[in-house]
Scaffold this active site. Structure first.
Site, PDB file in Angstrom:
ATOM      1  N   TYR A 116       0.861  -1.171   0.000  1.00 26.44           N
ATOM      2  CA  TYR A 116       0.000   0.000   0.000  1.00 26.44           C
ATOM      3  C   TYR A 116       0.905   1.231   0.000  1.00 26.44           C
ATOM      4  O   TYR A 116       1.691   1.422   0.934  1.00 26.44           O
ATOM      5  CB  TYR A 116      -0.888   0.028   1.240  1.00 26.44           C
ATOM      6  N   HIS A 148      -4.493  -2.427  -7.726  1.00 24.99           N
ATOM      7  CA  HIS A 148      -5.648  -3.129  -7.168  1.00 24.99           C
ATOM      8  C   HIS A 148      -6.767  -2.163  -6.812  1.00 24.99           C
ATOM      9  O   HIS A 148      -7.911  -2.336  -7.229  1.00 24.99           O
ATOM     10  CB  HIS A 148      -5.221  -3.917  -5.929  1.00 24.99           C
ATOM     11  N   HIS A 300     -16.458  -4.912  -1.400  1.00 25.07           N
ATOM     12  CA  HIS A 300     -15.030  -5.220  -1.423  1.00 25.07           C
ATOM     13  C   HIS A 300     -14.688  -6.429  -0.568  1.00 25.07           C
ATOM     14  O   HIS A 300     -14.926  -6.439   0.644  1.00 25.07           O
ATOM     15  CB  HIS A 300     -14.221  -4.016  -0.928  1.00 25.07           C
ATOM     16  N   HIS A 302     -11.428  -9.785  -0.897  1.00 27.22           N
ATOM     17  CA  HIS A 302     -10.258 -10.191  -1.660  1.00 27.22           C
ATOM     18  C   HIS A 302     -10.557 -11.493  -2.409  1.00 27.22           C
ATOM     19  O   HIS A 302     -11.704 -11.763  -2.739  1.00 27.22           O
ATOM     20  CB  HIS A 302      -9.052 -10.297  -0.742  1.00 27.22           C
TER      21      HIS A 302
END
Length: 469
Positions: A116, A148, A300, A302
């Site tokens: 990040y 991403h 959201h 993963h």
């Protein structure tokens, strides 16, 4: 190509024309690079050979060849995930006569691993209130699979903000001072324009002057030499809308108690938001209304996520489903408009449910920021705004551990003992039911953005609440 036919799949080698032709071809356009077809069909045809078009993500499989006799199962083909239930298109929005653009981007960031990356940037300087009415991702060419997600968070006007580009969730806590989501884009998302009645406010003493740009890079193969300058382009105007937009994160608080057992074919987790715990001061920006008008959302998870659902409750009774996607695809995370504005009133509870599949995992999957960790989050876009930046819950992990006959004295030990739990189907279902029955700890984060002459404050409030179905 001048015709089309409705042909369901019989087996891997055969397509057979359907007796009930439910697709009507409206037009076909071809050029040197592509073929574009426009067709229409009822959402539900009552034909067993047709899939219903629902709020779930759809997979479009396309085959192509050198002529119209395409061998669907042997030729070249590709698939793309699409959300077909769009209630508002570009033609339904009104563009202002006067507008400006402004880019928030990283500058030649070297990406050597999955991480990040964050930087703090100023918003455009304006002499009076403006509205951000539209935003779009600006992705460096060839980096579309590297980026991403991109999020823009508002910062406090009197905060001591970090400089340069650094790890968002590293040793320095400074980036946490910017936690009010303004706009965002995730995998598969494109541009988004707010409805004509509302937009994001900038330029007033109560609006942030600085923002945190966060980009999550996924470089699993550790490719070298990757340089990125991606970001977000915002469109802003002095032609004001009636309301200011707010964005609130809901779902499961990622730490410390989110987990998915290995080998689970289906495992559901839950995160609760109880709006009755919002402080009266949360509505100071728009004192005329304490209800929120929900108009859009973004889901959201993963890689293990297979479905996301949220329901609205009042006093323990379900009022209805807010949104639901039982065919969720990690590769398509976009802002989706509600069919109708949904009113969230003080005292309402929002329960977010995520369904995960971990058949390919040999160890337990914990919640966390890495793509190989898991999340269960939704962004709710609403108006008029308040100063609640997030309202998320997590399960009492000690209760789950004890149901699974594991000894633990605190949440950390509760998570550690999950590694010793068998991953068989019966244990998975027991853990899932225990997580659903357990008390929920609700985390509410408020942002008090004061004029530059006053102190910026950020606060969290932990509340032990119980949800029973």
């Amino acid at each position: 190509m001048t015709s089309q036919s409705d042909c369901p799949v019989v087996d891997e080698a055969t397509l057979e024309e359907d007796e009930s032709q439910n697709y009507q071809l409206l037009s076909v356009m071809e050029n040197e690079t592509s073929t574009t077809m426009l067709f229409k069909r009822h959402l539900r045809t009552c034909d067993p050979n047709d899939l219903a078009i629902t709020m779930d993500t759809a997979r479009l499989v396309t085959a192509f060849g050198t002529d119209d006799t395409v061998q669907f199962f042997k030729g070249q083909r590709f698939s793309k995930s699409l959300f077909l239930m769009r209630y508002r298109g570009p033609s339904d929005s009104t563009d202002p006569k006067i507008f400006f653009t402004y880019d928030l981007r990283l500058d030649n960031k070297t990406v050597e691993e999955t991480k990040y990356a964050c930087t703090v940037s100023p918003l455009p300087t304006v002499k009076q209130k403006h509205h951000i009415y539209k935003f779009e991702p600006v992705i460096t060419p060839h980096n579309i699979t590297l980026v991403h997600h991109i999020l823009v968070y508002g910062c406090g006007n009197a905060s001591m903000l970090p400089s340069g580009i650094d790890d968002c969730y590293g040793a320095s806590p400074d980036f946490a001072l910017c936690s009010q989501v303004l706009v965002g884009r995730a995998v598969g998302g494109e541009s988004y324009q707010f409805p004509d009645e509302a937009a994001v406010s900038i330029g007033t003493p109560w609006d942030p002057q600085y923002v945190r740009l966060e980009i999550h890079y996924s470089n699993f193969d550790l490719l070298s030499g990757l340089i990125d300058s991606s970001g977000v382009r915002i469109y802003y105007t002095p032609e004001l809308r009636k309301y200011d937009v707010g964005v609130m994160q809901t779902g499961i608080f990622t730490f410390p108690a989110h987990f998915i057992p290995p080998g689970a074919e289906s495992y559901r987790t839950y995160g609760l938001c109880n709006s009755s715990q919002f402080d009266e001061s949360s509505y100071e920006w728009d004192a005329g209304s304490r209800s929120a008008c929900l108009f859009a959302y973004l889901l959201h998870t993963h890689l293990s996520g297979r479905g996301v659902k949220a329901a609205q409750y009042w006093n323990g009774e379900q009022l209805g489903i807010i949104y639901e996607d039982n065919k969720y695809d990690f590769r398509l995370q976009e802002i989706r408009d509600m069919k109708e504005i949904l009113i969230i009133k003080p005292g309402d509870e929002i329960l977010v449910e995520c369904n995960f599949q971990a058949l390919d995992r040999s160890g337990i999957t914990f919640g966390g920021p890495s793509t190989m960790n898991e999340m269960c989050l939704t962004l709710l876009f609403y108006y008029p705004r308040n100063n609640i930046s997030s309202c998320m819950g997590y399960t009492d992990i000690l209760y789950v551990a004890h149901v699974l006959k594991q000894e633990a004295s605190d949440a950390v030990e509760g998570m550690m003992v999950m590694d010793f739990v068998d991953g068989d189907n019966e244990t998975v279902k027991i853990a899932e039911q225990a997580a659903k029955e357990a008390d929920q700890v609700v985390m509410i984060k408020t942002i008090n953005v004061s004029p530059p002459s006053e102190q910026f404050m950020i606060g969290e409030m932990d509340l032990a609440l119980t949800f029973r179905e």
